[in-house]
Design a protein around this motif. Structure first.
Motif, PDB file in Angstrom:
ATOM      1  N   VAL A  49       0.854  -1.183   0.000  1.00 31.67           N
ATOM      2  CA  VAL A  49       0.000   0.000   0.000  1.00 31.67           C
ATOM      3  C   VAL A  49       0.889   1.231   0.000  1.00 31.67           C
ATOM      4  CG1 VAL A  49      -1.658   1.373   1.307  1.00 31.67           C
ATOM      5  CG2 VAL A  49      -1.954  -1.093   1.159  1.00 31.67           C
ATOM      6  N   GLU A  50       0.580   2.190  -0.877  1.00 33.69           N
ATOM      7  CA  GLU A  50       1.294   3.464  -0.922  1.00 33.69           C
ATOM      8  C   GLU A  50       0.309   4.593  -0.639  1.00 33.69           C
ATOM      9  OE1 GLU A  50       4.410   4.431  -1.450  1.00 33.69           O
ATOM     10  OE2 GLU A  50       5.403   2.573  -2.071  1.00 33.69           O
ATOM     11  N   ARG A  51       0.765   5.568   0.133  1.00 34.09           N
ATOM     12  CA  ARG A  51      -0.047   6.771   0.394  1.00 34.09           C
ATOM     13  C   ARG A  51       0.492   7.932  -0.415  1.00 34.09           C
ATOM     14  NH1 ARG A  51       0.231  11.189   4.632  1.00 34.09           N
ATOM     15  NH2 ARG A  51      -1.878  12.011   4.805  1.00 34.09           N
ATOM     16  N   LEU A  52      -0.327   8.406  -1.342  1.00 39.37           N
ATOM     17  CA  LEU A  52       0.004   9.568  -2.144  1.00 39.37           C
ATOM     18  C   LEU A  52      -1.014  10.662  -1.836  1.00 39.37           C
ATOM     19  CD1 LEU A  52       0.505   7.741  -5.588  1.00 39.37           C
ATOM     20  CD2 LEU A  52       2.178   8.040  -3.749  1.00 39.37           C
ATOM     21  N   GLY A  53      -0.922  11.750  -2.558  1.00 40.19           N
ATOM     22  CA  GLY A  53      -1.898  12.822  -2.428  1.00 40.19           C
ATOM     23  C   GLY A  53      -1.919  13.639  -3.697  1.00 40.19           C
ATOM     24  N   PHE A  54      -2.973  14.415  -3.898  1.00 38.31           N
ATOM     25  CA  PHE A  54      -3.021  15.301  -5.051  1.00 38.31           C
ATOM     26  C   PHE A  54      -1.930  16.363  -4.935  1.00 38.31           C
ATOM     27  CE2 PHE A  54      -7.820  14.538  -5.858  1.00 38.31           C
ATOM     28  CZ  PHE A  54      -7.502  13.420  -6.619  1.00 38.31           C
ATOM     29  N   ARG A  55      -1.472  16.837  -6.073  1.00 34.59           N
ATOM     30  CA  ARG A  55      -0.461  17.897  -6.075  1.00 34.59           C
ATOM     31  C   ARG A  55      -1.000  19.168  -5.439  1.00 34.59           C
ATOM     32  NH1 ARG A  55       4.082  16.735  -8.671  1.00 34.59           N
ATOM     33  NH2 ARG A  55       4.088  14.988 -10.161  1.00 34.59           N
ATOM     34  N   THR A  56      -2.270  19.409  -5.635  1.00 35.58           N
ATOM     35  CA  THR A  56      -2.923  20.540  -4.986  1.00 35.58           C
ATOM     36  C   THR A  56      -4.139  20.021  -4.236  1.00 35.58           C
ATOM     37  OG1 THR A  56      -4.263  20.978  -6.960  1.00 35.58           O
ATOM     38  CG2 THR A  56      -2.178  22.164  -6.766  1.00 35.58           C
ATOM     39  N   GLY A  57      -4.368  20.548  -3.061  1.00 33.50           N
ATOM     40  CA  GLY A  57      -5.525  20.121  -2.292  1.00 33.50           C
ATOM     41  C   GLY A  57      -5.181  19.057  -1.273  1.00 33.50           C
TER      42      GLY A  57
END
Length: 375
Positions: free
Chosen positions: A100-108
């Motif tokens: 499992v990897e946790r990423l995020g949006f570049r903005t927000g």
């Protein structure tokens, strides 16, 4: 004192910390189609209003596909950036993911959790792989299931959420178009099951987008939202249970909708989703090019569906399938004509799950199940 909840799928979750999931959990099941998923996330990142959401992706295509997906999402032109793995403690050995990897949006603010399934779990299995651990976490009010080859417009989620909340709807469908240049509807709300013909039809198919209509008859006709985009409230899931994995692929969305219909199905007409038909389901204009597994499962699961919900229509369903077997022959697709017969036979025998004879590449049939049923 700090208290902990234990989840057999996700390990320990700190019950006193703020909820690690936003109001809506967006769930996407992919199979070696990272480009589609990246485009879908780009579209989601442009949401201008509505509830806060996090994204949960199940990659059914194995470790290589998982790493390719992560790479494409983190690419210079990708929608995501890497984030620290905090918020949900994953006990992967007890779950259905190997990584499992946790990423995020570049903005927000949205988190993007990407899980690598230990095996191809099918459509419902990929959804449930995230739904089961989410069930032990507070804070979210609903899930939004999206095909990886969809691109929702900026207000799509806001309209779904509003219809569910204000109308007390268990599930909500949207307006689905085949392309962003289309003036014609693919789905208005979702699917209707024609009992006398033992088949499902797309509500509003072919209607102009700008035609006037009344929402109430659409909601009355709905038996399920389309699996390409379906919003499902938490209280609905708690009432009827998760999606049925025994179908593996095709008909599980309609089965889920039928089970929820007595709780109320809604249509958010201002929620518009673009669906690039065929990139995940193997839809093809050429009958011989349609993957055999798609044809097999459509007809096997059609038998299973009517046995469960409308058993008196079983002879009609068998006849409908045989009609399609003849159509495949006329369209010079004898392999798929035989696949229909095999699927009907397997359905009558009660076969469920992933067919034991198929352990090959499933990339062409990995998406939402409502796109390529016989009509």
């Amino acid at each position: 004192m700090m208290t902990l909840k234990y989840n057999e799928l996700t390990g320990f979750i700190n019950a006193e910390q703020p909820a690690p999931v936003s109001e809506v959990a967006v769930i996407i099941v992919g199979f070696r189609n990272s480009g589609d998923i990246a485009a879908c996330l780009h579209a989601l990142s442009r949401a201008t209003s509505g509830p806060a959401f996090d994204v949960f992706i199940c990659e059914n295509g194995g470790s290589d596909a998982f790493h390719r997906l992560i790479s494409d999402l983190l690419d210079e032109e990708g929608p995501c950036r890497r984030r620290e793995p905090v918020g949900i403690a994953m006990d992967l050995a007890a779950g259905r993911f190997t990584q499992v990897e946790r990423l995020g949006f570049r903005t927000g603010a949205p988190n993007v959790w990407v899980g690598c399934a230990g095996d191809n779990l099918g459509y419902a299995g990929g959804i449930n792989a995230w739904l089961f651990p989410l069930g032990r976490i507070d804070g979210w009010r609903g899930i939004w299931i999206l095909n990886p080859d969809t691109e929702p417009t900026e207000l799509a989620l806001a309209a779904l959420f509003e219809r569910a909340e204000s109308g007390r709807k268990a599930m909500v469908g949207c307006t689905i178009l085949d392309s962003d240049e289309s003036e014609h509807i693919r789905f208005r709300g979702g699917l209707h099951w024609q009992k006398i013909a033992a088949r499902d039809v797309a509500i509003g198919l072919g209607e102009r987008l700008d035609v006037s209509y009344d929402v109430a008859p659409v909601e009355q006709a709905m038996d399920s939202p389309s699996g390409a985009s379906m919003y499902v409230t938490r209280w609905c899931i708690e009432a009827i249970g998760p999606m049925d994995e025994s179908y593996f692929l095709f008909y599980e969305d309609l089965d889920w909708g039928i089970r929820a219909k007595h709780l109320g199905l809604g249509y958010a007409r201002d929620s518009i989703v673009i669906h690039k038909r065929g990139t995940t389901t193997g839809s093809a204009r050429n009958a011989a090019a349609i993957p055999k597994l798609s044809v097999y499962l459509q007809h096997r699961n059609g038998i299973r569906f009517v046995r469960r919900h409308f058993p008196w229509t079983l002879p009609l369903r068998v006849a409908m399938s045989l009609f399609h077997a003849v159509r495949f022959l006329k369209r010079q697709a004898p392999r798929n004509s035989w696949a229909v017969i095999q699927g009907v036979s397997a359905g009558l025998r009660g076969e469920t799950g992933r067919p034991s004879w198929h352990r090959e590449n499933l990339a062409s049939v990995a998406g939402a199940p409502s796109e390529f049923r016989p009509r």
